[in-house]
Structures are given as structure tokens and as C-alpha cells.
Motif scaffolding. Structure first.
Motif, PDB file in Angstrom:
ATOM      1  N   ILE A   1     -82.645  41.944  33.160  1.00 55.02           N
ATOM      2  CA  ILE A   1     -81.672  42.885  32.585  1.00 55.02           C
ATOM      3  C   ILE A   1     -81.946  44.326  33.000  1.00 55.02           C
ATOM      4  CG2 ILE A   1     -82.919  43.203  30.385  1.00 55.02           C
ATOM      5  CD1 ILE A   1     -80.134  43.020  29.006  1.00 55.02           C
TER       6      ILE A   1
ATOM      7  N   GLU B   1     -74.544  50.050  23.517  1.00 54.48           N
ATOM      8  CA  GLU B   1     -75.763  49.592  22.843  1.00 54.48           C
ATOM      9  C   GLU B   1     -76.691  50.766  22.529  1.00 54.48           C
ATOM     10  OE1 GLU B   1     -78.287  46.793  24.916  1.00 54.48           O
ATOM     11  OE2 GLU B   1     -79.417  46.368  23.105  1.00 54.48           O
TER      12      GLU B   1
ATOM     13  N   HIS C   1    -100.558  38.978  26.270  1.00 57.66           N
ATOM     14  CA  HIS C   1    -100.169  40.358  25.958  1.00 57.66           C
ATOM     15  C   HIS C   1    -101.211  41.036  25.061  1.00 57.66           C
ATOM     16  CE1 HIS C   1     -96.596  38.886  27.714  1.00 57.66           C
ATOM     17  NE2 HIS C   1     -95.744  38.957  26.703  1.00 57.66           N
TER      18      HIS C   1
ATOM     19  N   SER D   1     -93.665  41.300  24.788  1.00 55.50           N
ATOM     20  CA  SER D   1     -94.426  42.342  25.478  1.00 55.50           C
ATOM     21  C   SER D   1     -94.026  43.734  24.999  1.00 55.50           C
ATOM     22  CB  SER D   1     -94.195  42.220  26.982  1.00 55.50           C
ATOM     23  OG  SER D   1     -92.862  41.821  27.242  1.00 55.50           O
TER      24      SER D   1
ATOM     25  N   GLY E   1     -91.650  43.458  29.900  1.00 54.60           N
ATOM     26  CA  GLY E   1     -91.879  42.053  30.216  1.00 54.60           C
ATOM     27  C   GLY E   1     -91.203  41.722  31.535  1.00 54.60           C
ATOM     28  N   ASP E   2     -91.386  40.518  31.998  1.00 51.45           N
ATOM     29  CA  ASP E   2     -90.769  40.112  33.261  1.00 51.45           C
ATOM     30  C   ASP E   2     -89.256  39.956  33.101  1.00 51.45           C
ATOM     31  OD1 ASP E   2     -92.046  38.191  31.584  1.00 51.45           O
ATOM     32  OD2 ASP E   2     -91.443  36.599  32.946  1.00 51.45           O
TER      33      ASP E   2
ATOM     34  N   VAL F   1     -91.548  33.723  31.733  1.00 45.60           N
ATOM     35  CA  VAL F   1     -90.518  33.254  30.787  1.00 45.60           C
ATOM     36  C   VAL F   1     -90.112  34.382  29.851  1.00 45.60           C
ATOM     37  CG1 VAL F   1     -91.132  30.797  30.704  1.00 45.60           C
ATOM     38  CG2 VAL F   1     -92.327  32.435  29.220  1.00 45.60           C
TER      39      VAL F   1
ATOM     40  N   GLY G   1     -90.449  35.119  26.411  1.00 48.31           N
ATOM     41  CA  GLY G   1     -91.175  34.657  25.231  1.00 48.31           C
ATOM     42  C   GLY G   1     -90.338  34.789  23.974  1.00 48.31           C
ATOM     43  N   LEU G   2     -89.827  35.969  23.738  1.00 49.73           N
ATOM     44  CA  LEU G   2     -89.184  36.251  22.445  1.00 49.73           C
ATOM     45  C   LEU G   2     -87.938  35.404  22.190  1.00 49.73           C
ATOM     46  CD1 LEU G   2     -89.645  38.044  19.959  1.00 49.73           C
ATOM     47  CD2 LEU G   2     -88.120  39.717  20.958  1.00 49.73           C
ATOM     48  N   THR G   3     -87.265  34.975  23.255  1.00 49.92           N
ATOM     49  CA  THR G   3     -86.092  34.121  23.018  1.00 49.92           C
ATOM     50  C   THR G   3     -86.426  32.644  23.242  1.00 49.92           C
ATOM     51  OG1 THR G   3     -85.347  34.641  25.250  1.00 49.92           O
ATOM     52  CG2 THR G   3     -84.325  35.875  23.461  1.00 49.92           C
TER      53      THR G   3
ATOM     54  N   ASN H   1     -95.104  36.747  32.219  1.00 48.28           N
ATOM     55  CA  ASN H   1     -95.441  35.362  31.854  1.00 48.28           C
ATOM     56  C   ASN H   1     -94.442  34.357  32.416  1.00 48.28           C
ATOM     57  OD1 ASN H   1     -93.288  35.932  30.216  1.00 48.28           O
ATOM     58  ND2 ASN H   1     -94.485  36.034  28.320  1.00 48.28           N
TER      59      ASN H   1
ATOM     60  N   GLY I   1     -88.764  42.444  23.779  1.00 50.97           N
ATOM     61  CA  GLY I   1     -89.469  41.226  24.159  1.00 50.97           C
ATOM     62  C   GLY I   1     -90.781  41.212  23.416  1.00 50.97           C
TER      63      GLY I   1
HETATM   64  C1  LIG Z   1     -78.902  43.208  25.372  1.00 53.40           C
HETATM   65  C2  LIG Z   1     -79.814  42.137  24.940  1.00 53.40           C
HETATM   66  N1  LIG Z   1     -79.656  40.893  25.431  1.00 53.40           N
HETATM   67  C3  LIG Z   1     -80.483  39.905  25.032  1.00 53.40           C
HETATM   68  C4  LIG Z   1     -81.493  40.156  24.150  1.00 53.40           C
HETATM   69  C5  LIG Z   1     -82.375  39.035  23.716  1.00 53.40           C
HETATM   70  N2  LIG Z   1     -83.732  39.128  24.255  1.00 53.40           N
HETATM   71  C6  LIG Z   1     -84.725  39.655  23.544  1.00 53.40           C
HETATM   72  S1  LIG Z   1     -86.181  39.628  24.338  1.00 53.40           S
HETATM   73  C7  LIG Z   1     -85.502  38.853  25.666  1.00 53.40           C
HETATM   74  C8  LIG Z   1     -86.328  38.430  26.829  1.00 53.40           C
HETATM   75  C9  LIG Z   1     -87.682  38.987  26.825  1.00 53.40           C
HETATM   76  O1  LIG Z   1     -88.382  38.461  27.887  1.00 53.40           O
HETATM   77  P1  LIG Z   1     -89.547  39.278  28.542  1.00 53.40           P
HETATM   78  O2  LIG Z   1     -89.106  40.630  28.870  1.00 53.40           O
HETATM   79  O3  LIG Z   1     -90.097  38.467  29.654  1.00 53.40           O
HETATM   80  O4  LIG Z   1     -90.598  39.462  27.359  1.00 53.40           O
HETATM   81  P2  LIG Z   1     -91.619  38.407  26.755  1.00 53.40           P
HETATM   82  O5  LIG Z   1     -91.051  38.071  25.415  1.00 53.40           O
HETATM   83  O6  LIG Z   1     -91.700  37.247  27.641  1.00 53.40           O
HETATM   84  O7  LIG Z   1     -92.864  39.175  26.655  1.00 53.40           O
HETATM   85  C10 LIG Z   1     -84.153  38.650  25.468  1.00 53.40           C
HETATM   86  C11 LIG Z   1     -83.281  37.996  26.444  1.00 53.40           C
HETATM   87  C12 LIG Z   1     -81.603  41.466  23.653  1.00 53.40           C
HETATM   88  N3  LIG Z   1     -82.536  41.823  22.785  1.00 53.40           N
HETATM   89  N4  LIG Z   1     -80.769  42.416  24.082  1.00 53.40           N
END
Ligand SMILES: Cc1ncc(C[n+]2csc(CCOP(=O)(O)OP(=O)(O)O)c2C)c(N)n1
Ligand code: SF4
Ligand SMILES: [Mg+2]
Lengths: 619, 346
Positions: B113, A318, B34, B64, B106-107, B137, B139-141, B135, B62
Motif C-alpha cells: 500500500i 483517510e 518485531h 510492526s 512492515g513489508d 505476510v 501479520g495484523l490482518t 515477515n 500493522g
Molecule cells: C487503508 C487500509 N487498508 C487496509 C488496512 C488493514 N491492514 C492493517 S495492517 C495491514 C497489513 C500489515 O502488514 P505489514 O505491514 O506487513 O505489518 P505486519 O502486521 O506484518 O507487521 C492491513 C492490510 C488498513 N489498516 N488500512
């Protein structure tokens, strides 16, 4: 069945295949079979080095298991007066020290081969067409090594002494190699081992009348050359390339590259006045992190690199795509091993050719350099850093375990003759003069935009780096036309880069109707196979050794000049050929044939020759 | 029509108005926590008079992680790979240890991950400001639970979280961050003081900021909503930050407040609320976090602070100049060095 359960030795019959002329000089292979962890490495290196010091072209290949102690390991030395240093398929002289593998090793020998073995193994009953030499290693080692604890290590030096006597290796060269190997600081250990060598010589002189035909005689074909592992040479290349950040995660067969790098940098890259480091080497938590750190460092202006092997490359996928798209320089050295997954982690393969060319998702293409010898490991490491910064893109160096971890004769490593190429970087002064810049605009028509480094003290320096679609000004965009313009410019960059790659090497044989094409370590078997085809089957062949992807224009011309072109791959699926299929015009593709080997051993010429002959007969 | 002359824009100690500290217009939902954090960051850097170009902003993926585009227009930004900003930020600091790095995550990005990189960044005490916009959760997904969601928290759909949360502050204290704080995007005063202290700190500052997602996690049953925070925010102390350049006589009452001097000479004043809290006591810090969690309270403030722990770039013994800027003479050993090496392999 254990070899020691065999019936007592029978009187050996005369070996069936006696050498023509009685003597085979400087053209044979020696294989030493020991147990992993038994400390035979030093003995093997001394043996190899002393042949090298006698001026005879030589190569040393360590065939080792994926464990630390206890499994069989083999070290193969090939001496060849004509300079062929590919692995030789047949073993001519076996040193059988390992009870586990002795039986199988002996049964696999060609008729007429010689075997030196540890007396209790009682191998003579296995076959009657070999030359046997038995030596009581335990009995011989006791008087020369009073300390019982050390005997396991020292007894290996006895076979070095015996071989010296049997093969005619100059004991003085053995002594020199041995003391070099141990170095000044371990003189006592060296003395102890030298005693064991002498015990071997004495024993052979009085007890082992020579019956085999193999001899080493002095030549003058190694003067000035080095004996070095590819990984060491690559590490040196990185150091002389001016590498400043290396982040890595241990994996065979690339770890020794990073470890050599640490040792050299510690010696040569500390500030003479302050003693502080002009580099950072960080062992990361995994390969996701090692590439992430290297990309972050490349973004911020370091000459950044990582080194790994196939499984690590998979994890890096990636980030490599992001670096391609966000246009960040980074050098990735891939010392390939047999996969997938752990596969055969201590065996060699060229299994990442296709993957590295297109690693990641979406539209990606990456330049790859294919070094084939230590000297090229060195020069191409320097090329790679220059290319990465000039073209703001990840650059791969595809090595393999054979090249990285085995010992090679090499010309001296050449000091770089051109200054570091740092690519298009704008300073605060430049920005003041220009009044600003657009990060992704092709102002020079070569596809490469100008960049600035974080921390540049100017209000117009900053731009936002992102994996999302962007405009020339690096602002967010989802417009199809922006996307296409950007991705097309990056493709243009790749075309410019093609002209900056190291040129291929080729040999055009007069009247040749077939050609051979290979990359990296395939060159040794390829070049030797060419001569075998000519000598044994009267088939003239040309060869071309590719040094880089994207492929050079010379490749097309080479294919056009021949009726059939055999592409040599060290993998099952003909990856190099597959990559050529993606890039070459149809009339060239139609001429391609495949030669493949994927058993994990270094490629040998016989395998290549046989596969070509089989296809030539079919027509 | 009044003819009062236009008042000149307010400038900070280096003579800059707010414009270079702002970023492009946010694309996040109106009311998203945010956005408030972004505002506090803009103020903090401006108030401290930090040259925008000296900052490097890094993030993962995300909602955030998008925010580095919304502040400090004149700083380089790198919106990289999901969960892996600790790695790009570490690399950037290796290349140039003079950069003032800030990571916005983000959380999901940090606690799922990217947790592997997060914990190793903690262990290395990489000198940067690390903000988790928490938050509960993704957010972006579109609203899936994250690993910081509390046991029993409810999604909009009614789904209940059956797992215990990961507390990034606990990890931070346990694994080596030298500055660990928690705050709430809605607490302007506290967040502002904490951010400034974090920027002034020499070492890794981890700040977990509860930052409600108005679109997916601000309902009844959420433990990361504005309403929940209004009821459960439990400040450890009141935080005042006095920058090194402020011409103020710092004057406080022993027993009522604690004063901590930071690396650059700035001072942190922690005023006692219910109890006298000592943020330099690691074991105690872990204890109060566990206790608060048991009571269902969200402890905010500067939970742990160690001002003299060596940072990663210090441990590496790097030369003073950024590695990225070293000229060829300093990074390519001379010809004689190669000759010597060649000789060793002969
Ligand atoms: C390798 C990979 N897997 C999945 C995603 C999809 N994805 C984008 S943002 C996100 C989660 C973001 O959550 P968070 O960090 O809490 O940020 P928030 O949007 O809540 O601020 C995911 C799973 C991605 N971009 N890259
Ligand atoms: S979805 Fe949630 S986290 Fe994302 S911008 Fe909207 S409110 Fe903020
Ligand atoms: Mg979230």
C-alpha cells in the motif's frame, strides 16, 4: 459544416432589435472566441484592464478546454455600471476568431448583438439580425509584425484596437494596460503589440462604421481596486498567514495557487541575511502524500497546508479523518471543479460542499470557509491557519474554479490586524511549571486540549499520536466510555469553533417574504437576481451569504424571518441545502427551496431568477 | 538476607538509565521478531546517548507499526495511516529538520500500500531511519501474503506464492537511499551495529530486517521463518560500530577490514568475511543482491552506503531554525510588502 463553406455574404438587413435610445453604455458583455494556445490571453487581459482603468466595473472569465492547444476557448468580459459582475447569460458583442466555433457562437447570440469576425469566416450569411464587422486580420498583421512566426500572437491585438474604436475605449488606457501587462523587461514585445492595436484602431476608423449600440464611457467605480485571480489572493493570504509548509500535487484549477505561492514566497520569505527559506513547498508524489506531509508537518508544529481539487480531496479522505481524530491542524484549500473524476476539469462547480463537511469515515465534521471574492480568499486563508491551530483540526477553504482562475476586481488586500493565533502549545518551560500534561484533557472547558511539539526538550513533553481509541493521556484504549468521552469532546470543540468563524453577510429587504441563501461565488448571481426579481417581477427578496460551515446562528433567524428560502447550489444534488438539512431544526428545513445550476459555467443571475420565478408561480 | 547495597542503575553518556528509552509493554505475540527489533532500538538509542525527546517515531499500520509505542517513551510518536509514514515523517522533518526521525514499517505497509511513498522517500533521501520489519505476510490482518513473500513460499494453509518478491533493498539502492542494509531480528550483534550506524548516518537509512511472524509465517515452507534464516542468512561482512564519543583507538588491518567515517564522526568497521565487499559501489551492490537471490540466500549487512549525498532538507535550503518555531516576524512579511503587492495588481 464549416462557416467558410457558407454562401457569400448577403446584404445585411437592419437588425430587428434596435436599442431604445440608441446607446447602451457600460452594460454589456463581450465574448472573444479563439483557439486554445493561440496566445489570446494577453489581448483579452489588456482589453479587460483598459475598461477597468476607465473606472467601469468589470469581470473577466476564461472559458477554456481541457487541452493545451487547438480546442476552442472563450473569454468573456462583462462591463456593468451597477457593479454586477456575475457571468451574463447573453453575449452582446462577439469577437469570432475561431473557425471551429464561429458558426455555433453566432447562432447562439441574442438578436441585436454585434459580431467582429475574421473576414475569411464570412459569417454575415448566418443571420440577419446582428451587427457585423469584418476585418482581414492576416492582412492587417503582416505590415505591423514583420516576423511571420510572431503573427499568430500579435494578430489578437488587432481586435483589441478595433473594439477600442468601436466601443469608445480610450486608446491611452489600452496602451497603459498593454505596457503593464508586458512589463519593463518585454518592452520590444509591447511595442510590437501596440503597433497592432493601432493598426486595429486605424482599420476600424476608416472601414467599420458603427452600427451597434454598445459603448464604454468613463466612470469612477474602480479607483484603488485591484484586478486579481482568487488563487493569487489565496496564495498571498497563505503567505501573510505565516504558512511554513505547503505540500501539493498539480491539479487544475488549484495548481496556479501553489505556483503563485512559490513565486511570492521566493520573493518575500527568504531570510534577508542568509537567503535561506523560511518555508518549504514540496510537490508531492500524489495527494495521499501531499496531505500526509501536511499532516506530519502540522503535527510537528508547522503552519501546514495543501491545495487541491475534488479528485485530490477524494484521495485525502483517510488522512483527513485521522487528522480530525488525532487533532492535528492542517489547512486544505479545495478549488472545486466539475466532477466526478476528471469530469469537466476546466469548468466550475461547488461540488464538494457535502463531502468536505464530513470527509472521511466514522464521526467526522470539518469547518469550511467559503470565500466569495479575492479579498476573502486572502483574509480567510489567514483565518483558516488561525482556526486550524486554535482548534487542532483540519480546516477547509472551499473555492471554485470561477473564483480561483478568473479575474476579479477586488478591494486592496488588507494587512492582517491581529497576530497569528498559534493555539494551545506547551513549551518545555510550561511543562516544568506544570509538571506534566494530558494531551486530550479538556482543561479549559472549550473542548480543546493542550499539545506539545515533537522535539520539545523535556522528559514530560512526549505523547503518542494515534488513530486508535485513546484516553485523555493519549494511551491506547478500547473502552466504550473512553471512546465516547473523547469523540464528544471533539464535538464540543466544534461548537466552540462555531463562535470564531467569520460572520455571514446579509441584506434584509423591507417586506420581503422570500430569502436567498448562497455561498462563495453564488453571491454574484444571487445579489443580481434579487434585484431582477424586484425590478422585473415586483418580488422583494432578502439574501444571506454564508461564509462558513458550521452555519452561523444568524441563518436560523434569517430563515425564520421569511416564508420561503431559496438555497442556491452550483451542483445537481443541492449539497448546500442538504448540509443545512443535517443541521437545522425542522421548522427551518420546511421552508427551504432549491435553486441549482450544474452546467459548468459560472452561475448567472438569469438562471437563478427563472428558477425562483417558476417556483413562486407554483406557490 | 544479603545486605549488599543496591547498585545504581547503569547510565549512558548523558546520564540516563534505560527507563526513558523503553516504551509501554508490547502487545505483540511472544516470540514475534518485531519485539526483538524493538529491544535493539532501545539499546541503540541508549548506547548512543541520544536525548529521547529529540526523536520522532512514526509508523503506518500493522503489528510492526505498533512498535513505536514500545520504545522511547519520552519521544513523540505518530502511528498514522497504513503505508503512509514516509509522508508524515517527511512532513514532520519539513516542520523541524532537527528531529531525529525513525519510521517503523512492515513489508505490507512499505511494499504494497505504501510503495509509492516509499520510492519517493528514497528518491528524496529524506534524512531518517526507515526500518522494514519484514515477515513476508500481513501479520495484523492474519497472515495473507505480502509483496516481499518469495516465489514459491508457502502459507500455513498450503497456498503457494506464485509471484516474484519486491526487494526493498534493491529499490533503496536504485532510487537514492544513501544507506541500505539488511539484517535479521535474531542477529543481535549485527542488527545492533547496523541500527547505530543508521542513526548516526546523515541521510535516509533503509534497513530491511527479516522478522519472523511466529503466528502466521514461521512454519516449514516459509522463507521468512527462524529456521529458514538460520540456514540462509549470508552476512556480507561483520559490522562494528564505534561511536564518535568512544575513547577507543580504532585499529584495523588494511585488506581485512574497511573503515567508513560517518557524518557525526562515528566509525563503521566492516570486517571481511568470504570476500572484500565495498559498500560504496552501487552497481556491485545491486549485483550481489541479485546473485544472492538467485542462490536463495539472504544477504545481510550494510549493502550500500554513501556518506555525502545531500539530504532532502538540505536540498530545500531551509533556514537553520525549525520552521515550526519561527516567530511571526519571520513568517509574516511586513505591511510594506503587501502594499507593494497591492500596487502591482492595480
Ligand atoms: C487503508 C487500509 N487498508 C487496509 C488496512 C488493514 N491492514 C492493517 S495492517 C495491514 C497489513 C500489515 O502488514 P505489514 O505491514 O506487513 O505489518 P505486519 O502486521 O506484518 O507487521 C492491513 C492490510 C488498513 N489498516 N488500512
Ligand atoms: S501476528 Fe505475527 S507479526 Fe503480528 S505480533 Fe503476532 S507474530 Fe508478530
Ligand atoms: Mg508483515
Amino acid at each position: 459544416m464549416q462557416a467558410s463553406h457558407q454562401p457569400p455574404p448577403m446584404p445585411a438587413e437592419q437588425p430587428q432589435r434596435l436599442p431604445r435610445g440608441g446607446r447602451i453604455v457600460n452594460d454589456f458583455s463581450i465574448q472573444v472566441a479563439t483557439v486554445n494556445g493561440s496566445g489570446s490571453q494577453t489581448a483579452n487581459l489588456v482589453l479587460m484592464r483598459s475598461i477597468f482603468q476607465m473606472g467601469v466595473p468589470v469581470s473577466g472569465k476564461n472559458l477554456f478546454p481541457s487541452n493545451i492547444q487547438g480546442l476552442p476557448t472563450w473569454f468573456t468580459i462583462r462591463a456593468n455600471r451597477d457593479g454586477y459582475i456575475a457571468r451574463k447569460k447573453e453575449i452582446d458583442f462577439l469577437v469570432a476568431m475561431n473557425p471551429e466555433s464561429a458558426r455555433e457562437d453566432v447562432l447562439a447570440l441574442p438578436p441585436g448583438a454585434a459580431v467582429l469576425y475574421d473576414e475569411p469566416l464570412q459569417l454575415t450569411g448566418l443571420r440577419s439580425d446582428l451587427h457585423y464587422y469584418a476585418a482581414p486580420f492576416d492582412r492587417l498583421v503582416a505590415p505591423v509584425c514583420p516576423e511571420a512566426k510572431l503573427r499568430k500572437l500579435v494578430r489578437n491585438m488587432i481586435y483589441v484596437g478595433i473594439l477600442a474604436e468601436l466601443l469608445g475605449i480610450d486608446p491611452e488606457q489600452i496602451r497603459k494596460a498593454l505596457y503593464k501587462q508586458f512589463g519593463e523587461r518585454k518592452k520590444k514585445a509591447a511595442d510590437l503589440n501596440w503597433g497592432a492595436v493601432q493598426a486595429g484602431i486605424d482599420y476600424a476608423r476608416s472601414n467599420l462604421p458603427k452600427t451597434d449600440p454598445y459603448f464604454i464611457e468613463p466612470m469612477d467605480r474602480t479607483a484603488g481596486k485591484l484586478v486579481i485571480e482568487g488563487n493569487t489572493a489565496a496564495a498571498l493570504g497563505c503567505m501573510f498567514a505565516g504558512m511554513t509548509v505547503c505540500t501539493w500535487y498539480p491539479i487544475t484549477p488549484s495548481s496556479s495557487l501553489a505556483e503563485a505561492l512559490m513565486a511570492f514566497m521566493e520573493r518575500f520569505r527568504r531570510d534577508p541575511e542568509t537567503g535561506k527559506a523560511t518555508y518549504a513547498i514540496v510537490q508531492a508524489e500524489d495527494e495521499l502524500a501531499s496531505i500526509g506531509m501536511a499532516v506530519g508537518a502540522g503535527w510537528a508544529g508547522a503552519r501546514a497546508m495543501t491545495c487541491t481539487s475534488g479528485p485530490g480531496i477524494s484521495l485525502m479522505s483517510e488522512f483527513v479523518g485521522l487528522a480530525y481524530f488525532a487533532e492535528i491542524p492542517v489547512v486544505i484549500i479545495d478549488v472545486q471543479r466539475v466532477g466526478p473524476s476528471t469530469g469537466l476539469p476546466t469548468r466550475t462547480m461547488q461540488g464538494d460542499t457535502l463531502k468536505n463537511a464530513v470527509l472521511s469515515h466514522g464521526d467526522t465534521r470539518h469547518p469550511i470557509l467559503f470565500p466569495s471574492c479575492p479579498e476573502e480568499c486572502f483574509t480567510m486563508a489567514i483565518d483558516a491557519f488561525d482556526l486550524a491551530e486554535q482548534f487542532q483540526t483540519p480546516v477547509f477553504i472551499n473555492m471554485d474554479l470561477d473564483l480561483g482562475m478568473n479575474l476579479w476586481m477586488s478591494d486592496p488586500l488588507p494587512y492582517p490586524d491581529k497576530p497569528m493565533q498559534r493555539g494551545k502549545v506547551l513549551t518545555a518551560e510550561d511543562l516544568e511549571r506544570l509538571g506534566g500534561f494530558a494531551r486530550y484533557r479538556d482543561v479549559d472547558g472549550d473542548g480543546v486540549g493542550w499539545r506539545t511539539l515533537p522535539g520539545t526538550p523535556h522528559p514530560k513533553a512526549a505523547y503518542f499520536t494515534r488513530g486508535t481509541g485513546h484516553t485523555e493521556q493519549a494511551t491506547y484504549s478500547e473502552k466504550p466510555e473512553d471512546w465516547i468521552r473523547n469523540i464528544d469532546r471533539i464535538a464540543r470543540k466544534f461548537e466552540t469553533l462555531r463562535k470564531h468563524l467569520p460572520p455571514p453577510a446579509q441584506f434584509l429587504a423591507a417586506g420581503a417574504r422570500i430569502g436567498l441563501v448562497g455561498a462563495g461565488t453564488s453571491r454574484y448571481a444571487m445579489e443580481e437576481s434579487r434585484d431582477q426579481l424586484s425590478r422585473e417581477a415586483g418580488i422583494e427578496a432578502s439574501w444571506m451569504r454564508l461564509t462558513a460551515y458550521p452555519f452561523p446562528p444568524e441563518l436560523e433567524a434569517f430563515i425564520e424571518q421569511h416564508e420561503r428560502v431559496y438555497v442556491i447550489d452550483q451542483n445537481r444534488d443541492a449539497q448546500l441545502l442538504g448540509l443545512m438539512r443535517l443541521d437545522l431544526p425542522a421548522h427551518c428545513i420546511a421552508k427551504l427551496r432549491s435553486v441549482r445550476y450544474y452546467g459548468g459555467l459560472p452561475l448567472d443571475a438569469r438562471t437563478v431568477t427563472e428558477q425562483i420565478l417558476a417556483q413562486e408561480v407554483q406557490g | 538476607m544479603s545486605s549488599t547495597p543496591a547498585t545504581p542503575p547503569k547510565v549512558n553518556r548523558i546520564g540516563l538509565d534505560l527507563a526513558p528509552y523503553r516504551g509501554s509493554k508490547t502487545t505483540l505475540c511472544a516470540g514475534c521478531g518485531h519485539n526483538a527489533i524493538t529491544e535493539r532500538l532501545i539499546e541503540a538509542y541508549w548506547e548512543l546517548g541520544i536525548e529521547p525527546w529529540s526523536v520522532a517515531k512514526l509508523s503506518g499500520i500493522g503489528c510492526s507499526s505498533k512498535t513505536p509505542a514500545y520504545f522511547l517513551n519520552q519521544a513523540h510518536g505518530f502511528n498514522g495511516v497504513h503505508g503512509r509514514a514516509p509522508t508524515t515523517a517527511t512532513g514532520a522533518l519539513l516542520a523541524n529538520h532537527r528531529l531525529r526521525a525513525v519510521v517503523v514499517s512492515g513489508d505490507g505497509d512499505t511494499a504494497s500500500i505504501g510503495i509509492g511513498h516509499f520510492v519517493h522517500m528514497l528518491r528524496r533521501n529524506v534524512p531518517l531511519v526507515y526500518i522494514v520489519e519484514n515477515n513476508g505476510v500481513y501479520g495484523l490482518t492474519k497472515g495473507q501474503f505480502s509483496a516481499t513473500a518469495d516465489l514459491g513460499a508457502k502459507l500455513k494453509s498450503g497456498a503457494v506464492n506464485p509471484l516474484h518478491p519486491i526487494d526493498v533493498c534493491l529499490l533503496g539502492i536504485e532510487l537514492g537511499a544513501s544507506f541500505v542494509a539488511r539484517s535479521f531480528s535474531g542477529d543481535k550483534r549485527q542488527l545492533s551495529a547496523i541500527l547505530k550506524a543508521a542513526i548516526a548516518h546523515n541521510g535516509l537509512a533503509v534497513i530491511d530486517v527479516i522478522s519472523p511472524c511466529v503466528t502466521f509465517n514461521d512454519h516449514e515452507g516459509s522463507t521468512k521463518s527462524y529456521a529458514y534464516m538460520k540456514d540462509h542468512d549470508e552476512p556480507l561482512h561483520e559490522v562494528d560500530f564505534i561511536p564518535f564519543f568512544a575513547d577507543i583507538e580504532v585499529d584495523y588491518e588494511e585488506g581485512e577490514s574497511r573503515m567508513v567515517e560517518l557524518h557525526d564522526g562515528s566509525k563503521l568497521l566492516l570486517h571481511k568475511l568470504e570476500r572484500d565487499y565495498d559498500p560504496s559501489n552501487r552497481i556491485h551492490a545491486l549485483e550481489v543482491l541479485h546473485e544472492a537471490a538467485r542462490r536463495g540466500e539472504v544477504l545481510t549487512g550494510i549493502i550500500y552506503l554513501e556518506t555525502n549525498r545531500p539530504t532532502f532538507t538540505e536540498i530545500l535550503g531551509l533556514c537553520d531554525e525549525p520552521l515550526a518555531l519561527l516567530p511571526q516576524e519571520r513568517v509574516r512579511p511586513p505591511r510594506e510588502a503587501l502594499e507593494q503587492i497591492n500596487e502591482e495588481f492595480r
